[in-house]
Structure formats: C-alpha cells, structure tokens
Write a protein that holds these residues in place. Sequence first.
Motif, PDB file in Angstrom:
ATOM      1  N   UNK A   1     -18.422 119.879  26.291  1.00  0.00           N
ATOM      2  CA  UNK A   1     -17.582 120.820  25.547  1.00  0.00           C
ATOM      3  C   UNK A   1     -17.437 122.184  26.219  1.00  0.00           C
ATOM      4  N   UNK A   2     -18.510 122.672  26.854  1.00  0.00           N
ATOM      5  CA  UNK A   2     -18.428 123.961  27.540  1.00  0.00           C
ATOM      6  C   UNK A   2     -17.460 123.894  28.722  1.00  0.00           C
ATOM      7  N   UNK A   3     -17.465 122.760  29.421  1.00  0.00           N
ATOM      8  CA  UNK A   3     -16.528 122.582  30.530  1.00  0.00           C
ATOM      9  C   UNK A   3     -15.097 122.529  30.012  1.00  0.00           C
ATOM     10  N   UNK A   4     -14.886 121.841  28.894  1.00  0.00           N
ATOM     11  CA  UNK A   4     -13.545 121.761  28.306  1.00  0.00           C
ATOM     12  C   UNK A   4     -13.055 123.139  27.879  1.00  0.00           C
ATOM     13  N   UNK A   5     -13.935 123.945  27.322  1.00  0.00           N
ATOM     14  CA  UNK A   5     -13.556 125.292  26.911  1.00  0.00           C
ATOM     15  C   UNK A   5     -13.188 126.151  28.113  1.00  0.00           C
ATOM     16  N   UNK A   6     -13.938 126.025  29.194  1.00  0.00           N
ATOM     17  CA  UNK A   6     -13.633 126.783  30.404  1.00  0.00           C
ATOM     18  C   UNK A   6     -12.294 126.356  30.987  1.00  0.00           C
ATOM     19  N   UNK A   7     -12.014 125.050  30.946  1.00  0.00           N
ATOM     20  CA  UNK A   7     -10.737 124.543  31.446  1.00  0.00           C
ATOM     21  C   UNK A   7      -9.585 125.086  30.614  1.00  0.00           C
ATOM     22  N   UNK A   8      -9.758 125.118  29.319  1.00  0.00           N
ATOM     23  CA  UNK A   8      -8.692 125.605  28.438  1.00  0.00           C
ATOM     24  C   UNK A   8      -8.467 127.099  28.615  1.00  0.00           C
ATOM     25  N   UNK A   9      -9.519 127.844  28.911  1.00  0.00           N
ATOM     26  CA  UNK A   9      -9.390 129.291  29.095  1.00  0.00           C
ATOM     27  C   UNK A   9      -8.661 129.642  30.381  1.00  0.00           C
ATOM     28  N   UNK A  10      -8.623 128.708  31.320  1.00  0.00           N
ATOM     29  CA  UNK A  10      -7.972 128.954  32.608  1.00  0.00           C
ATOM     30  C   UNK A  10      -6.452 128.885  32.454  1.00  0.00           C
ATOM     31  N   UNK A  11      -5.752 129.830  33.030  1.00  0.00           N
ATOM     32  CA  UNK A  11      -4.288 129.833  33.004  1.00  0.00           C
ATOM     33  C   UNK A  11      -3.781 129.141  34.262  1.00  0.00           C
ATOM     34  N   UNK A  12      -3.297 127.925  34.103  1.00  0.00           N
ATOM     35  CA  UNK A  12      -2.850 127.118  35.234  1.00  0.00           C
ATOM     36  C   UNK A  12      -3.382 125.707  35.072  1.00  0.00           C
ATOM     37  N   UNK A  13      -3.215 124.884  36.094  1.00  0.00           N
ATOM     38  CA  UNK A  13      -3.709 123.505  36.024  1.00  0.00           C
ATOM     39  C   UNK A  13      -5.226 123.498  36.128  1.00  0.00           C
ATOM     40  N   UNK A  14      -5.885 123.036  35.082  1.00  0.00           N
ATOM     41  CA  UNK A  14      -7.340 122.926  35.071  1.00  0.00           C
ATOM     42  C   UNK A  14      -7.698 121.455  35.281  1.00  0.00           C
ATOM     43  N   UNK A  15      -8.259 121.145  36.440  1.00  0.00           N
ATOM     44  CA  UNK A  15      -8.588 119.765  36.815  1.00  0.00           C
ATOM     45  C   UNK A  15     -10.049 119.494  36.490  1.00  0.00           C
ATOM     46  N   UNK A  16     -10.292 118.521  35.611  1.00  0.00           N
ATOM     47  CA  UNK A  16     -11.663 118.180  35.214  1.00  0.00           C
ATOM     48  C   UNK A  16     -11.912 116.702  35.470  1.00  0.00           C
ATOM     49  N   UNK A  17     -12.844 116.422  36.364  1.00  0.00           N
ATOM     50  CA  UNK A  17     -13.274 115.036  36.585  1.00  0.00           C
ATOM     51  C   UNK A  17     -14.436 114.743  35.652  1.00  0.00           C
ATOM     52  N   UNK A  18     -14.307 113.667  34.871  1.00  0.00           N
ATOM     53  CA  UNK A  18     -15.368 113.273  33.945  1.00  0.00           C
ATOM     54  C   UNK A  18     -15.920 111.922  34.383  1.00  0.00           C
TER      55      UNK A  18
END
Length: 339
Positions: free
Chosen positions: A185-202
């Motif tokens: 969840x903390x990674x998802x929140x950081x991705x959402x806070x980023x303005x632009x394409x947030x790439x998250x490998x899970x």
Amino acid sequence: MNDLTPIEKTTAKDWASDQEVRWCPGCGDYAVLKAVQRTMPDLGVAREKTVFVSGIGCSSRFPYYMETYGFHTIHGRAPAVATGVKLANPDLDVWIITGDGDALSIGGNHTMHLIRRNLDCQLLLFNNEIYGLTKGQYSPTSRIGTRSPSTPFGSVDRPARPCGFALGAGARFVARAIDVNKNLPDVLKAAHAHKGTAFVEIFQNCVVYNDDVFAPFTAREVASEMQLWLKAGEKMLFAGGAKGIALDAETLTLKVVAGDHPAVLVHNPRNRMMAHMLVEMPPVGFPVALGVLYDDPASTFEAAVIEQNDQVSAGKKPDLQALVAKGQSWMVEKEPRAE
C-alpha cells in the motif's frame, strides 16, 4: 463534480464491486486487489473519477472487481486505451493493470511509448514470470531453464527485467513490491502521488504454473536477508541493519558491506544511475531492491497536449462549416444514370 466539492469518505468495501472474484485459490492477485481496495480511500479520489484499464491475462480481470469505471481491452493495448481516456478527460485518475506477458510481449511497444510520453497514470505490472491464463507457457520474464508447455526442455531466452525496461524507456517513477507484503500500500500511495507515469512491478505468485518462483527472496525465513526496502534519505540497509549496500570505488559497482560501514549508501530516488544499478544487482549474494527505486517528476504528456491545443485555438472562433469547406473538400455530383 468540481474541484471544490468535498469527496465523500469511503472504505475498502466501497471500492469493491459486486462481481464474484474469480482467480485460482491462493493466487497473488487476490492480495494485490485487496491492497488496492484498502489504499483507494486514502488517496482522496472519487470512484466516479477513477478508471481502471486492463489488457488480457489473469490480472486483467481487475477492472471488474473495482467499483469504478473500467475498460477490459485487448492484448497489450491497455496503454493506448488509457492514453485516450486521459486525453479525453485529464481530470480522471487512470490506473493500468497488466501482466508480464501482456505488457512486455505483444504490448511492449505500447508500454514503451506510454512511459516515454509520461502520461499521468499508474501502471501496475503483475509479474509472475509465466503465462497463467493460457495455461503456463513461458513469458518474457521467465528465467533461463524455465520448463513449460512451450519450453519443455527449458527456456533459453534471457529474461526481460521490467524495471530495467521502464528506466530504459525513460520512466520518471519506478518501484517494486511483493503481492503479499505489508509495504505494498505504501508503494501504491507513492505511485499515485507521482505526477506522470508511475511504473510499479509487483512480484505476484502463480500457485498453479510457477509456484514459489520468488521464494528465494520472499519466503519468510530469508526475507530479511534477501529484501532491501528503500526509503528516501535513509541508508540502504537490510538483514535487520546488519548489512548494507555500498559503491565499490574501483569497479564502480555495488557491493555488500557490514551495516555499520561508513560507505553504506543513502537512498536518493532522484539518482537515475543508482536506480539502474539497484535493478541490475546480481541474484546471488545481493538482496532484491524493493520500494521506490526512482522518483523524479517531469512534465506530463496530457499537459503538453492541452497547452498546445490552447495555443493553437487561442483567439479563434469554432466554425465547423468553415473547416469543412476549407479548400480540401469537394462535392460528389450524382452522375446521370445510363439509359
């Protein structure tokens, strides 16, 4: 709804649709779904302004299970559809759900262009290193030697590294997480806070066709030794602080040192070169770098398109008829019918 309208407080249940969740029992997708549903109430967004877009694959059922708008599109084309959604309505909060096969095989070109354009969205790539929906063929991320219906003697392909691919395509945000880890969840929140394409490998476990492929670093008994969770401004420590990551000045490569060594690096998520090095750490003798590896915002694609459109249309009055008749149109006359 306008920007001044307060967003109604929600719970995880409010983000769950009434559809029956249908994945194999024990699939890591369940954990990711729950993590997203638990995280959404904390993001300050409205369900009616949220869109989940997916391609094809097990993970791509995701939009059905979210009480939001959604598109279940075609194989590898989720980034293209998501781009259209964001350009049509930039106020929407767009999430892309994809898998290692969907995003990096037939969809590799679309994924690359989404990243380099820097559309404001969150891209969650579920990596289980296998094609699960089509019954266990090897995927672009499968390791050398992977035995599958399509590689019965073992894969000889060198696997793609999703985060390395993203960085190479110009990503401004790159992160890694594990399906069942509490830090997701903390990674998802950081991705959402980023303005632009947030790439998250899970890293997502496929219990049927590739079970425990990530166990060498996810298993409880080795997690501390094999997981390096990165935090901005903090030392790169793992193994309960007993070990750390440092830079070898002679070879300009990373090395493992004692946790109290003065050369232990402090994580700077704006250091693109370090992000590359963390992604490329060898699987033997090094931990797996997790969390936000790189975060350095830049202007977004939709902002540039909107600005250009505003400049071109400034001072002009819309006139559809004038546009139609402007030099590149003609009338098709009906020819007389031959007797």
